[in-house]
Design a protein around this motif. Structure first.
Motif, PDB file in Angstrom:
ATOM      1  N   ALA A 138       0.829  -1.214   0.000  1.00  0.00           N
ATOM      2  CA  ALA A 138       0.000   0.000   0.000  1.00  0.00           C
ATOM      3  C   ALA A 138       0.862   1.261   0.000  1.00  0.00           C
ATOM      4  N   ILE A 139       1.876   1.313   0.866  1.00  0.00           N
ATOM      5  CA  ILE A 139       2.706   2.520   0.898  1.00  0.00           C
ATOM      6  C   ILE A 139       3.577   2.624  -0.345  1.00  0.00           C
ATOM      7  N   GLU A 140       3.950   1.484  -0.898  1.00  0.00           N
ATOM      8  CA  GLU A 140       4.700   1.502  -2.158  1.00  0.00           C
ATOM      9  C   GLU A 140       3.846   2.110  -3.274  1.00  0.00           C
ATOM     10  N   GLN A 141       2.590   1.698  -3.349  1.00  0.00           N
ATOM     11  CA  GLN A 141       1.702   2.217  -4.388  1.00  0.00           C
ATOM     12  C   GLN A 141       1.352   3.685  -4.171  1.00  0.00           C
ATOM     13  N   MET A 142       1.329   4.116  -2.909  1.00  0.00           N
ATOM     14  CA  MET A 142       1.068   5.527  -2.621  1.00  0.00           C
ATOM     15  C   MET A 142       2.323   6.379  -2.800  1.00  0.00           C
ATOM     16  N   ALA A 143       3.464   5.732  -2.894  1.00  0.00           N
ATOM     17  CA  ALA A 143       4.753   6.402  -3.051  1.00  0.00           C
ATOM     18  C   ALA A 143       5.039   7.377  -1.911  1.00  0.00           C
ATOM     19  N   VAL A 144       4.781   6.912  -0.688  1.00  0.00           N
ATOM     20  CA  VAL A 144       5.085   7.706   0.503  1.00  0.00           C
ATOM     21  C   VAL A 144       5.862   6.830   1.483  1.00  0.00           C
ATOM     22  N   PRO A 145       6.670   7.463   2.328  1.00  0.00           N
ATOM     23  CA  PRO A 145       7.340   6.665   3.361  1.00  0.00           C
ATOM     24  C   PRO A 145       6.317   6.186   4.394  1.00  0.00           C
ATOM     25  N   ALA A 146       6.623   5.082   5.024  1.00  0.00           N
ATOM     26  CA  ALA A 146       5.693   4.483   5.987  1.00  0.00           C
ATOM     27  C   ALA A 146       5.271   5.471   7.067  1.00  0.00           C
TER      28      ALA A 146
END
Length: 71
Positions: free
Chosen positions: A8-16
């Motif tokens: 999910a965070i990979e797809q949102m391109a944001v750090p955890a």
């Protein structure tokens, strides 16, 4: 499982640490998010007392309360 939250965070391109998971199960939703470094918020609509959680995890009763938690 942590892989769900990592994807999910990979797809949102944001750090955890910049992502927040809101879920109604501490064990399945919130703990999984915390395990990968996300922030977790427990949505507890039915219980009159504080559900089992961690003291550092916000508990909200309605999604309207989420706005204040995220500020």
């Amino acid at each position: 499982h942590p892989s769900i939250f990592r994807k999910a965070i990979e797809q949102m391109a944001v750090p955890a640490h910049a992502a927040t998971m809101v879920g109604d199960s501490f064990a399945h939703d919130v703990q999984g998010a915390l395990d990968v470094g996300m922030r977790g918020v427990l949505l507890s609509r039915g219980s009159a007392s504080r559900p089992l959680s961690r003291p550092d995890v916000p508990v909200i009763r309605t999604l309207h309360e989420l706005v204040d938690v995220l500020r």
